[in-house]
Enzyme design. Sequence first.
Site, PDB file in Angstrom:
ATOM      1  N   GLY A  31      50.524  47.497 -24.471  1.00  0.00           N
ATOM      2  CA  GLY A  31      51.866  47.596 -23.241  1.00  0.00           C
ATOM      3  C   GLY A  31      51.942  49.334 -23.549  1.00  0.00           C
ATOM      4  O   GLY A  31      53.008  50.343 -22.833  1.00  0.00           O
ATOM      5  N   CYS A 240      43.277  34.420   5.925  1.00  0.00           N
ATOM      6  CA  CYS A 240      42.491  35.622   6.374  1.00  0.00           C
ATOM      7  C   CYS A 240      41.583  35.455   7.551  1.00  0.00           C
ATOM      8  O   CYS A 240      41.220  34.114   7.983  1.00  0.00           O
ATOM      9  CB  CYS A 240      41.448  36.075   5.114  1.00  0.00           C
ATOM     10  SG  CYS A 240      40.169  36.602   5.296  1.00  0.00           S
ATOM     11  N   CYS A 243      37.874  34.277   6.548  1.00  0.00           N
ATOM     12  CA  CYS A 243      37.711  33.559   6.054  1.00  0.00           C
ATOM     13  C   CYS A 243      38.444  31.901   5.808  1.00  0.00           C
ATOM     14  O   CYS A 243      38.393  31.640   4.970  1.00  0.00           O
ATOM     15  CB  CYS A 243      37.174  34.039   4.461  1.00  0.00           C
ATOM     16  SG  CYS A 243      38.449  34.244   3.799  1.00  0.00           S
ATOM     17  N   CYS A 265      40.980  39.438   3.871  1.00  0.00           N
ATOM     18  CA  CYS A 265      40.931  39.630   2.825  1.00  0.00           C
ATOM     19  C   CYS A 265      41.141  41.189   2.408  1.00  0.00           C
ATOM     20  O   CYS A 265      39.816  41.937   2.420  1.00  0.00           O
ATOM     21  CB  CYS A 265      40.428  38.408   2.143  1.00  0.00           C
ATOM     22  SG  CYS A 265      40.223  36.682   2.020  1.00  0.00           S
ATOM     23  N   CYS A 271      36.405  37.308   0.154  1.00  0.00           N
ATOM     24  CA  CYS A 271      36.830  37.198   1.368  1.00  0.00           C
ATOM     25  C   CYS A 271      34.875  36.804   1.830  1.00  0.00           C
ATOM     26  O   CYS A 271      34.629  35.746   2.083  1.00  0.00           O
ATOM     27  CB  CYS A 271      36.479  37.918   2.025  1.00  0.00           C
ATOM     28  SG  CYS A 271      37.248  37.547   4.295  1.00  0.00           S
TER      29      CYS A 271
END
Lengths: 289, 202, 364
Positions: A31, A240, A243, A265, A271
Amino acid sequence: MTAPAYNFAYLDEQTKRMIRRAILKAIAVPGYQVPFASREMPMPYGWGTGGVQVTASILGQKDVLKVIDQGADDTTNAVSIRQFFEKTAGVETTTETLAATVIQTRHRIPETTLQGHQVLVYQVPIPEPLRFLEPRETETRKMHALAEYGLMHVKLYEDIARHGHIATTYAYPVLVAGRYVMDPSPTPKFDNPKMDDCAALQLFGAGREKRIYAIPPHTKVVSLDFEDHPFEVTRFDRPCALCGAQGSYLDEVVMDDRGARMFVCSDTDFCESRQENGHRGPLNQEAAE
Amino acid sequence: MEIVSQTSILPGFANPVADAQYGFRTAMDALARPAMPQSFAPRLRAPLVAEMASVALSLLDFEVSFWLSPSLERDPAVGTYLRFHTGSRQTTTPGAASFAFVDLTAGDPLDLAAFAQGTAEYPDRSTTVIVGCSDFTASPGLMAEGPGIKGISPFGFSPMPQGFQSDWARNRDGFPLGVDLLLVAPGSLMGLPRSTRILSRG
Amino acid sequence: MYVAVKGGERAIAAAHGLLAEKRRGDTEVPELAVEQIDGQLSLAVDRVMSEGSLYDRRLAALAIKQARGDLIEAIFLLRAFRTTLPRFGASGPLDTGAMRVRRRISATYKDLPGGQVLGPTFDYTHRLLDFTLEAEGDVPPARTAPVSEGMMPRVADIIGGDDLIERNPPENPSRPIADLTREPIAFPADRDLRLQNLARGDEGFLLALGYSTQRGYGRTHPFVGEIRMGEVDVELFVEELGFAVPLGEITLTECQMVNQFAGSKTEPARFTRGYGLSFGHCERRAMSMSLVDRSLRADEFGEERKGPAQDEEFVLSHSDNVQATGFVEHLKLPHYVDFQAELALLRQMRQDLAQSTPAQEAAE
């Protein structure tokens, strides 16, 4: 005149060594933003030069590379970066998330759970999570040194007071391994939980701002929040359209000028592989036959 | 000016681009997965063990400096080899070195506190220590924990210097300051970044 | 049925084809030669070399041609090329006192050794469009005074001879000179790093900042001690040979600004300096740079920082136009994922409000 011959993956070996040293430090101090002498790349600053330099420095001949932008392999900038590495490194490329060993991304984390042998390289525009609270590098550096992150909490709480919600929806700050507050790059906060305990190594490259940072595999990554206002991911109240996936991140597609919308998606590989496996969404029924 | 006889120096990487990528990538995987030895078999003939030499040639250049532990420093071929192939500056002050090479198999001490620890604002300005070991057999009762490790992991290396556990605890307590170790043993490389905690399970 | 947009690769290739066609323009008109750009748009070449940090007229001219005259794009092309070049070393310090001067003016002395040399300047031209340039025609040879063989000392050295201007710090060969292309900028920055940053900085940015100091945002009471332009020798000290080898000559513009004096009870008052240097003939940039350099020295002279030109982090972080244009222009890349996140929150906040105030909603 012949075109100059560039090194494998474009960067010269000295530049790679400098970036590699920065990557090792970044992994050792999760980080923390390691300064590095970012080079001018043959693509503009702000268009992924940090991610490209990191990818170029870790890539080997046996790697398989996937490049996505907004979750999709076919967005113009993803195409351009993929072509760059095909040309300069000659590595194999793929659109399949699980077939890739290195995935360079802008703004998304793939829906498919990443594996231990994979590295996810993020393109980062502004690496400093405190930058919009305090524009001075000299000040923000001190704040990180002292782990003085009160200002960030104040900002998030002001949102709650004004809007009733934390108004940050992307680039939502996280605390890495209990020490450094980090900007996850402008991924939607929907993706934040995927960073926690992720099996893959996550590397972040900011070229213009000359910073590299990292999250090692299986590292605790916590989205900042409050007891009375816990972190919430964006939820979509529909599947979606193509899909039928529930719980994936959706792009809104404008269908006409009378307000018709469809939601699909954003992760195109996710997808498409679902559709190949016979999954169908509400607007994709006829194709199923 | 130092006169270096080219013939007396062993060659560096056969494939500089691919060999350096291999050395770096193994070190990267090792630091990203602390306490888990990574298989590492560089082909390199050098006056120091191949694993150590490969890490050095992968990461050192004229922008950094290195320090050698007493047994490595005693053999002039080691310093000459590293300076010649990397262009890196050799220093006799461990606290001024970007990289340090310590050979535990020759009985050299590993004084973590003597190296650069970084500063509060720039914890990256610290020494990375490449440590020569004989093997990475886990010590009974020793476990490692921290970023890069799922849960806890068995841990050990030999020969482990007296007092290493308490030295390492001090190194860990200084986080984000501290040194990172890249330990090499025949055929493998293991990372121990400053973020890793070593636990004894009695 | 909806089909997702595909064919990014083909679209990109087609766009690049169009770009090449537009760059060439009307094929009935002869193509621009790189030599023409070098010779006839030479000030554009000078600017591109300065901000591109690479002294190569031919490559800069080529970059301008390839960039269709977009100078920031040309600077970017040159920088991206420069970054791939191996480094052999750093030249010795250039001696601008030994410059073969083609232009030299001072605003502080009416006459001085070597005199005022106007050289090729827009100064005192009346800015009237010259329609004769539309037609091709020969330009009569210019009349020039014979090159003076005598000395042309730098004005700052003349003032310095009376100890009336701050002394330059003594040379310290053991102290490495900063290089922002090898090491990221860390603040506070020393003057060497600041000057390097300004030397590559965007001319428009430097100009605006310099201008702001004249309008009171960090005033420095500047006088143009001297602007000189001409050719200077470049030498490289070769360790193995033990002596300096001449590499050739480059054209430089140098501006030494003489500013507000500083002094104290113990230290006699002296004028202070602002320094500007650029490749080629770039007077505006050298002058702007010297104004900004002086303003950035505020702390050194105990001046209060209250103008943007005195704010080191602000100036150094935003001077580079290759960085700036990249980041401004990146906004045109797709952001639909983030936009969708904002849309979702916005809709939710409106929904929350509608539910909490049903009466008001009904009234609408």
